[in-house]
Scaffold this motif. Structure first.
Motif, short mmCIF file in Angstrom:
data_model
loop_
_atom_site.label_atom_id
_atom_site.label_comp_id
_atom_site.label_asym_id
_atom_site.label_seq_id
_atom_site.Cartn_x
_atom_site.Cartn_y
_atom_site.Cartn_z
N ILE A 10 18.66 -93.46 25.88
CA ILE A 10 18.05 -92.85 27.05
C ILE A 10 17.61 -93.95 28.00
O ILE A 10 17.67 -95.14 27.67
N THR A 11 17.17 -93.57 29.18
CA THR A 11 16.82 -94.54 30.22
C THR A 11 15.48 -94.18 30.85
O THR A 11 15.20 -92.99 31.09
N THR A 12 14.67 -95.18 31.12
CA THR A 12 13.49 -94.99 31.96
C THR A 12 13.70 -95.74 33.26
O THR A 12 14.32 -96.80 33.29
N VAL A 13 13.18 -95.18 34.34
CA VAL A 13 13.25 -95.84 35.65
C VAL A 13 11.83 -95.86 36.21
O VAL A 13 11.16 -94.83 36.29
N THR A 14 11.39 -97.04 36.60
CA THR A 14 10.06 -97.21 37.19
C THR A 14 10.22 -97.83 38.58
O THR A 14 10.96 -98.80 38.76
N ALA A 15 9.54 -97.24 39.56
CA ALA A 15 9.69 -97.68 40.95
C ALA A 15 8.33 -98.03 41.55
O ALA A 15 7.30 -97.45 41.18
N ASN A 16 8.36 -98.97 42.47
CA ASN A 16 7.18 -99.32 43.27
C ASN A 16 7.14 -98.41 44.49
O ASN A 16 8.00 -98.50 45.37
N LEU A 17 6.14 -97.54 44.56
CA LEU A 17 6.03 -96.58 45.66
C LEU A 17 5.14 -97.06 46.80
O LEU A 17 5.01 -96.37 47.81
N ALA A 18 4.52 -98.23 46.65
CA ALA A 18 3.62 -98.75 47.68
C ALA A 18 4.04 -100.15 48.07
O ALA A 18 3.28 -101.11 47.94
N PRO A 19 5.28 -100.31 48.57
CA PRO A 19 5.79 -101.66 48.85
C PRO A 19 5.11 -102.31 50.04
O PRO A 19 4.95 -101.70 51.10
N THR A 20 4.72 -103.57 49.85
CA THR A 20 4.18 -104.35 50.95
C THR A 20 5.23 -105.32 51.51
O THR A 20 5.01 -105.92 52.56
N SER A 21 6.35 -105.47 50.81
CA SER A 21 7.46 -106.27 51.33
C SER A 21 8.12 -105.51 52.47
O SER A 21 8.30 -104.29 52.39
N ARG A 22 8.50 -106.24 53.50
CA ARG A 22 9.11 -105.61 54.67
C ARG A 22 10.45 -106.27 54.98
O ARG A 22 10.54 -107.49 55.07
N GLY A 23 11.46 -105.44 55.16
CA GLY A 23 12.77 -105.93 55.53
C GLY A 23 13.03 -105.73 57.01
O GLY A 23 12.13 -105.42 57.80
N HIS A 24 14.31 -105.86 57.38
CA HIS A 24 14.67 -105.83 58.79
C HIS A 24 16.10 -105.33 58.96
O HIS A 24 16.96 -105.61 58.13
N VAL A 25 16.31 -104.56 60.02
CA VAL A 25 17.64 -104.08 60.37
C VAL A 25 17.97 -104.58 61.77
O VAL A 25 17.15 -104.46 62.69
N SER A 26 19.16 -105.14 61.93
CA SER A 26 19.61 -105.61 63.23
C SER A 26 21.10 -105.31 63.37
O SER A 26 21.61 -104.38 62.74
N ILE A 27 21.80 -106.10 64.18
CA ILE A 27 23.23 -105.91 64.38
C ILE A 27 23.97 -107.21 64.09
O ILE A 27 23.42 -108.31 64.24
N HIS A 28 25.22 -107.09 63.67
CA HIS A 28 26.09 -108.25 63.51
C HIS A 28 26.75 -108.62 64.83
O HIS A 28 27.00 -109.79 65.10
N SER A 29 27.05 -107.60 65.62
CA SER A 29 27.71 -107.82 66.90
C SER A 29 27.46 -106.60 67.78
O SER A 29 26.86 -105.62 67.34
N LYS A 30 27.94 -106.64 69.00
CA LYS A 30 27.78 -105.50 69.90
C LYS A 30 28.85 -104.44 69.68
O LYS A 30 28.87 -103.43 70.39
N ASP A 31 29.71 -104.64 68.70
CA ASP A 31 30.73 -103.65 68.36
C ASP A 31 30.07 -102.47 67.66
O ASP A 31 29.53 -102.63 66.56
N PRO A 32 30.07 -101.27 68.23
CA PRO A 32 29.36 -100.13 67.63
C PRO A 32 29.97 -99.67 66.30
O PRO A 32 29.34 -98.92 65.57
N GLN A 33 31.18 -100.11 66.00
CA GLN A 33 31.80 -99.70 64.76
C GLN A 33 31.47 -100.64 63.59
O GLN A 33 31.82 -100.36 62.45
N GLN A 34 30.80 -101.75 63.89
CA GLN A 34 30.34 -102.64 62.84
C GLN A 34 29.09 -102.04 62.17
O GLN A 34 28.26 -101.42 62.83
N PRO A 35 28.95 -102.22 60.85
CA PRO A 35 27.74 -101.71 60.19
C PRO A 35 26.52 -102.50 60.64
O PRO A 35 26.65 -103.64 61.11
N PRO A 36 25.34 -101.92 60.50
CA PRO A 36 24.12 -102.66 60.83
C PRO A 36 23.92 -103.83 59.86
O PRO A 36 24.44 -103.83 58.75
N LYS A 37 23.17 -104.81 60.31
CA LYS A 37 22.81 -105.94 59.47
C LYS A 37 21.49 -105.61 58.77
O LYS A 37 20.46 -105.42 59.42
N ILE A 38 21.53 -105.53 57.44
CA ILE A 38 20.37 -105.03 56.67
C ILE A 38 19.85 -106.12 55.75
O ILE A 38 20.57 -106.63 54.89
#
Length: 557
Positions: A402-430
């Motif tokens: 069997i499996t247990t999964v434990t998650a942090n529900l109060a994260p203080t770490s912060r990430g960022h989303v931006s762009i790789h290029s101005k090409d709208p078909q490129q995925p976001p930079k995560i």
């Protein structure tokens, strides 16, 4: 009306970019309030309602890896996770992640919404104010629970696992409940009534094992919906002396759709900031670097990304016949395919002390972590083996594990989303930047230590657990294992639950009415506006957000 291409009128009053939970709920609720208004929903993906993988509880794993139904978005190598890169799997198509998620129905604690309201200075986002929207969305089936907090006439049917006892009776249910009780965790009859700290019943949005797509559940008659259509950017007019005003959207085909009243971006936590940046709203340095004309400079666009980092542990049972194996006699009953193989969710609070408080460097993080009713962790026990892609352990799917999964529900770490290029078909930079703070490591470490105590040290846990099975070369995580052993496991095997939030945060990118700061005629309505992380599987909060946003928009007309 739904179509499969850009054969549509050139002008609408409201143009909604994104047909996920937020966009669909907003469109339906707004049309109900303003039935004469012309509303268009533009969705980059297809309509998943005829795709067999998107309809059943038994196909969740398969649907999440299907590129027709999910965006498979690359995530940058993460320092806090040993420089590992990964993939974010989020919904692509009508209903968005509502077509691919696990359908867990959790609101989170009232204090999260109250903190949201306090942080933006608007009590309309408090738990009490959002409660009517929670109730209006759901139709609880199978049992009556706390009618002051729940709805029985909404469009999304939700069922507590407890109501399914006669159909899904897992052999480990009683032993698992007793193990938590023996570890001092209280049983909470209703985990969706504002205070879920303790052991609560899983509540699911499966209807007899079938997925309820928002795009099919809500009345969208009178709303124009166009699929397979990618939006490049929001366009603006600007009169001298006035703020820029959204005038419509430009598709990647070059076609322009006018919006005479508002454009509402509901493209999701990763794509919404990408669209804002491509539209000229974002960090001026990013815009200059990609030769995008500035409409409004705001360095906060794409910041404040939060997600729930989790770790899976694998356990060997003493009696394999009580686990769920491929081909198990238990699973010959089709009702076991009606939902996830678990009964309970445990919402926990880890110990904090003066050292923890000193590590919290901002007022925001202190408020998030130190609130008395805050939920820091979520732990679940799955009556089956999760697989090496999550746990790092490769063992047979024979009912032994069997499996247990434990998650942090109060994260203080912060990430960022931006762009790789101005090409709208490129995925976001995560850049998720997970596990970046010592407080986050403390929370997840203590959550894992707690589940180790429950299964290693309680009489009930000892009655059915033979041993914990670590990945090859790693030690068993015992209650008294050193912090370093937990930290290494988190670093090397931590994964996010794909509950992203916050990249167009209220109070920083949008105001308390979801209007984008610095421009007119543009709003954001999806989980990117959450100013604080919600300690829940976030779909319930998005339904409520969109329903209230529809009321706010309608009242302004």
């Amino acid at each position: 009306m739904a179509t499969d291409g850009p054969n549509l009128a050139s002008t609408y009053e409201y143009v909604i970019v994104g047909g996920g939970i937020g966009g669909i709920t907003l469109a339906a609720r707004l049309h109900a309030r303003l039935p004469e208004a012309s509303i268009l929903v533009l969705e980059a993906g297809s309509d998943p309602s005829t795709h067999e993988l998107a309809t059943s509880a038994s196909t969740v794993s398969a649907v999440r890896s299907n590129a027709d139904l999910t965006w498979q978005l690359p995530i940058e190598p993460c320092k806090g996770l040993g420089n590992r890169s990964s993939i974010a799997q989020v919904g692509k198509g009508l209903s968005g992640s509502g077509a691919v998620n696990s359908a867990a129905w959790t609101r989170g604690p009232a204090c999260d919404y109250d903190l949201w309201a306090h942080s933006v200075g608007d009590q309309g986002w408090s738990y009490e104010s959002l409660l009517p929207y929670f109730k209006a969305t759901e139709c609880v089936r199978g049992m009556k629970i706390n009618e002051d907090h729940h709805g029985y006439e909404g469009l999304i049917h939700v069922v507590p696992v407890k109501a399914n006892w006669a159909k899904r009776t897992y052999p480990l249910r009683k032993a698992v409940q007793e193990a938590w009780a023996q570890s001092g965790v209280d049983y909470i009859e209703d985990g969706n009534a504002g205070d879920p700290l303790g052991l609560t019943e899983l509540v699911e949005a499966w209807d007899e094992g079938k997925r309820q797509l928002p795009s099919k559940s809500f009345d969208l008659e009178g709303v124009d919906i166009v699929t397979d259509t990618l939006v490049h950017r929001v366009t603006f007019t600007q009169d001298q002396g006035h703020e820029p005003r959204a005038k419509g959207v430009e598709l990647i085909s070059g076609q322009h759709i006018n919006a005479t009243k508002e454009v509402i971006v509901s493209a999701g936590v990763y794509h919404t900031p990408k669209i804002l940046i491509l539209s000229g709203i974002g960090d001026p340095q990013t815009l200059v670097a990609h030769s995008i004309p500035l409409v409004h400079g705001n360095p906060e666009v794409g910041n404040n990304l939060r997600d729930h980092l989790s770790v899976a542990l694998t356990w060997k049972l003493k009696h394999p016949e009580i686990g769920l194996a491929l081909g198990s006699p238990l699973l010959t009953d089709p009702s076991y395919a009606n939902g996830a193989p678990l009964d309970f969710i445990q919402f926990g609070r880890v110990p904090t002390n003066l050292h923890t408080e000193m590590l919290l460097t901002s007022k925001e993080d202190k408020a998030l972590v130190l609130r008395p009713k805050a939920c820091h962790t979520e732990s679940i026990l799955l009556y089956t083996y999760m697989g090496p892609h999550m746990s790092g352990v490769n063992v047979p799917m024979d009912g032994t594990y069997i499996t247990t999964v434990t998650a942090n529900l109060a994260p203080t770490s912060r990430g960022h989303v931006s762009i790789h290029s101005k090409d709208p078909q490129q995925p976001p930079k995560i850049d998720v930047n997970a596990n970046d703070t010592e407080v986050d490591r403390h929370i997840l470490r203590e959550g894992l230590r707690n589940i180790s105590k429950v299964l290693h040290e309680t009489p009930s846990g000892q009655s059915f657990i033979d041993s914990q099975v670590p990945p090859e070369g790693y030690p068993v995580l015992l209650p008294d294992s050193k912090d370093e052993a937990y930290d290494v496991r988190i670093r090397d095997f931590g994964f996010t639950l794909d509950h992203p939030m916050g990249t167009a945060a209220m109070g920083k990118v949008v105001d308390a009415s979801c209007r984008v700061i610095g421009v007119n005629g543009l709003r954001v309505v999806d989980a990117s506006v959450f100013p604080v992380p919600i300690a829940a599987h976030i779909q319930v909060a998005v339904y409520a957000l969109a329903a209230r946003a529809a009321d706010l928009i309608a009242k302004e007309q």
